[in-house]
Design an enzyme around this catalytic site. Sequence first.
Site, short mmCIF file in Angstrom:
data_model
loop_
_atom_site.label_atom_id
_atom_site.label_comp_id
_atom_site.label_asym_id
_atom_site.label_seq_id
_atom_site.Cartn_x
_atom_site.Cartn_y
_atom_site.Cartn_z
N ASP A 128 0.81 -1.22 0.00
CA ASP A 128 0.00 0.00 0.00
C ASP A 128 0.84 1.27 0.00
O ASP A 128 0.43 2.31 0.53
CB ASP A 128 -0.97 0.02 1.21
CG ASP A 128 -1.88 -1.19 1.19
OD1 ASP A 128 -2.23 -1.66 0.09
OD2 ASP A 128 -2.23 -1.68 2.28
N LYS A 137 1.95 2.11 -5.06
CA LYS A 137 2.51 1.53 -6.31
C LYS A 137 1.58 1.80 -7.49
O LYS A 137 2.03 2.07 -8.60
CB LYS A 137 2.69 0.02 -6.16
CG LYS A 137 3.66 -0.37 -5.06
CD LYS A 137 3.71 -1.87 -4.87
CE LYS A 137 2.45 -2.49 -4.32
NZ LYS A 137 2.09 -2.09 -2.95
N GLY A 184 -4.50 -4.40 -3.85
CA GLY A 184 -5.50 -3.36 -4.10
C GLY A 184 -4.74 -2.12 -4.49
O GLY A 184 -4.11 -1.48 -3.65
N HIS A 185 -4.71 -1.82 -5.78
CA HIS A 185 -3.91 -0.69 -6.28
C HIS A 185 -4.87 0.41 -6.73
O HIS A 185 -5.69 0.21 -7.63
CB HIS A 185 -3.01 -1.14 -7.44
CG HIS A 185 -1.98 -2.15 -7.00
ND1 HIS A 185 -1.11 -2.77 -7.86
CD2 HIS A 185 -1.69 -2.64 -5.77
CE1 HIS A 185 -0.33 -3.59 -7.17
NE2 HIS A 185 -0.68 -3.54 -5.90
N GLN A 225 1.94 -6.15 -3.18
CA GLN A 225 2.38 -6.24 -1.78
C GLN A 225 3.67 -5.42 -1.60
O GLN A 225 3.90 -4.51 -2.36
CB GLN A 225 2.58 -7.71 -1.34
CG GLN A 225 1.30 -8.50 -1.21
CD GLN A 225 0.75 -9.00 -2.54
OE1 GLN A 225 1.44 -9.67 -3.27
NE2 GLN A 225 -0.50 -8.70 -2.84
P1 GDP Z 1 -0.71 0.31 -3.54
O1 GDP Z 1 -1.33 -0.95 -3.07
O2 GDP Z 1 0.75 0.39 -3.26
O3 GDP Z 1 -1.03 0.63 -4.97
O4 GDP Z 1 -1.37 1.47 -2.66
P2 GDP Z 1 -2.95 1.63 -2.32
O5 GDP Z 1 -3.65 2.09 -3.53
O6 GDP Z 1 -3.45 0.42 -1.63
O7 GDP Z 1 -2.90 2.75 -1.20
C1 GDP Z 1 -2.36 4.02 -1.46
C2 GDP Z 1 -3.45 5.07 -1.20
O8 GDP Z 1 -2.85 6.34 -1.12
C3 GDP Z 1 -4.46 5.18 -2.33
O9 GDP Z 1 -5.70 5.52 -1.78
C4 GDP Z 1 -3.92 6.32 -3.19
O10 GDP Z 1 -4.93 7.02 -3.91
C5 GDP Z 1 -3.33 7.21 -2.14
N1 GDP Z 1 -2.15 7.98 -2.58
C6 GDP Z 1 -1.15 7.63 -3.42
N2 GDP Z 1 -0.21 8.58 -3.47
C7 GDP Z 1 -0.62 9.56 -2.63
C8 GDP Z 1 -0.06 10.82 -2.22
O11 GDP Z 1 1.02 11.20 -2.61
N3 GDP Z 1 -0.77 11.54 -1.30
C9 GDP Z 1 -1.98 11.13 -0.80
N4 GDP Z 1 -2.58 11.91 0.08
N5 GDP Z 1 -2.54 9.96 -1.17
C10 GDP Z 1 -1.86 9.19 -2.05
P1 IMO Z 2 -0.90 -4.20 -2.25
O1 IMO Z 2 -0.43 -4.76 -3.58
C1 IMO Z 2 -0.91 -4.63 2.08
C2 IMO Z 2 -1.00 -8.72 3.65
C3 IMO Z 2 -2.23 -9.18 4.39
C4 IMO Z 2 -1.59 -10.14 5.39
C5 IMO Z 2 -0.49 -10.80 4.56
C6 IMO Z 2 -0.87 -12.14 3.94
O2 IMO Z 2 -2.19 -3.48 -2.32
O3 IMO Z 2 0.20 -3.43 -1.60
P2 IMO Z 2 -2.41 -12.81 1.87
O4 IMO Z 2 -3.86 -12.55 1.59
O5 IMO Z 2 -1.49 -12.25 0.84
O6 IMO Z 2 -2.11 -14.24 2.16
O7 IMO Z 2 -2.11 -12.03 3.24
O8 IMO Z 2 -0.18 -9.87 3.52
N1 IMO Z 2 -1.24 -8.19 2.29
C7 IMO Z 2 -1.16 -6.90 1.96
N2 IMO Z 2 -0.94 -5.81 2.72
N3 IMO Z 2 -1.04 -4.51 0.74
C8 IMO Z 2 -1.23 -5.59 -0.04
O9 IMO Z 2 -1.23 -5.52 -1.38
C9 IMO Z 2 -1.34 -6.85 0.56
N4 IMO Z 2 -1.55 -8.11 0.10
C10 IMO Z 2 -1.46 -8.92 1.17
O10 IMO Z 2 -2.88 -8.12 5.04
O11 IMO Z 2 -0.97 -9.42 6.42
MG MG Z 3 -2.88 -1.60 -1.83
#
Ligand code: GDP
Ligand code: IMO
Ligand code: MG
Length: 435
Positions: free
Chosen positions: A18, A21, A45-46, A229
């Site tokens: 999270d 990416k 979840g991207h 991840q």
């Molecule tokens: P990922 O799994 O690495 O793709 O990250 P996620 O999408 O799960 O979580 C990142 C969250 O931060 C998302 O809701 C993005 O819209 C938000 N986000 C990304 N870059 C920024 C930033 O520079 N500032 C803020 N405030 N939010 C951001």
């Molecule tokens: P993105 O790509 C954050 C965590 C789960 C748990 C562990 C194992 O959005 O960054 P799993 O379902 O993979 O067997 O769970 O990994 N986890 C993540 N945490 N971002 C993710 O993906 C994750 N995918 C799995 O919360 O701790």
């Molecule tokens: Mg994510």
Amino acid sequence: MFKDSSRCIVIVGAQWGDEGKGKITDVLAEQATLVARYQGGANAGHTVLVKDEEFILHLIPSGALVPDVKCVLGNGVVVDPWTLLDEIDVLEGRGIGITERLIVSRRAHLVMPYHRMLDGARESLRGEAKIGTTKRGIGPAYRDKVARTGLRVCDLEDLVGCESIVRAACQAANGLLQSWDLADRADPRRIMADLEAIVPRILPLAGDSGATLLKELNDDGRVLLEGAQGSLLDVDHGTYPYVTSSNTTAGAAAAGVGIGPTLIDGVLGVVKAYTTRVGNGPLPTELQGDEADLLRRLGAEFGATTGRPRRPGWYDGAVVRHAAAVNGLTALAVTKLDVLDTFEELKLGTGYTLDGGQLEIFPDRAPDLGRVEPVYETTAGWGSDTTGARSWEDLPGAARTYLERIEANAEVPIRYVSVGSARDQIVRVPIPRVA
Ligand code: GDP
Ligand code: IMO
Ligand code: MG
């Protein structure tokens, strides 16, 4: 990130997932021709924000929101075919044509309903010691892959063969469920019927991810390999057993799409300006109480896949240094700097002590990581809005100092700073920097 000579870049999370990416991949995809996922599954979840529209992608690469960019799910991904079709339908329904530019590796393993059942059941049995998985069936699907009992995309060509794999897997799953005194059972007939119904939609997407990428690179295309991840969730290099079931780190990228590692030109590590983790396991710089609530609220730190609250903490340099080493990071993208805009003072973890001694190597045992004491540097906050910054010079002095501390600690240059979730909220940092 793309220089004239860079044609294939890995984007990897350098913390616990999270990191943003999705946003960084979407920004870089404007200069790319193909984006591929190489591991993980719908546990990811991207989030990508296009104008005011938010897209959360679980399987489809984050390049999907840039028109004409080809999207590939590599052989290293575990594909839940029903989730994939739902995701395609949602995108198509929102006007994003994806079907014609998506390829799913024939060698990719399928996540089946019994994998989800087993994931949920194992978690419930673990009680207090649960991993906190996303319950997407990821662990059981990779388990079948390495046990050589899995079902692959290419198997869908032969439904008779498919059925014998599904029957054996259901028998094994039901034996386990019974031995755990759980009432749920996997029904092979129902699963086969559901699978047969979607084969006509899945097989036309199937292809060879390695050959597709090689052709793209030979045709002067530009390729992004998007990790899911984070490095600390890597099954080998993360905080085992509180990890996911794949190698998330850059070394797995080549194997996960089917090209050689010599074709990769750089590895971009995405780091949040602070730390979060969702699920269980040690988190040395974790904040508690009001401070945690504030950071969670300011950063909107709730899981994109499960909606669970993320556990926030200060930036942890020991984590990012470990990620830099195991990935061979060539550059950093620091995200969510804007979330720290209102803090008067910031703490930045630079390393750990354990039992009074300085740690040079990142702990391999989760209980040890749970006992470390972070060493902090305290820096002044900048107390102003960074969301409008578009160049290094636009950033307040104290924010630049904070970023320079991150850079010096990681010994990796910062190429991007993200100051909001929108596409244009990005600072491209020249190397070398002038200011
Ligand atoms: P990922 O799994 O690495 O793709 O990250 P996620 O999408 O799960 O979580 C990142 C969250 O931060 C998302 O809701 C993005 O819209 C938000 N986000 C990304 N870059 C920024 C930033 O520079 N500032 C803020 N405030 N939010 C951001
Ligand atoms: P993105 O790509 C954050 C965590 C789960 C748990 C562990 C194992 O959005 O960054 P799993 O379902 O993979 O067997 O769970 O990994 N986890 C993540 N945490 N971002 C993710 O993906 C994750 N995918 C799995 O919360 O701790
Ligand atoms: Mg994510």
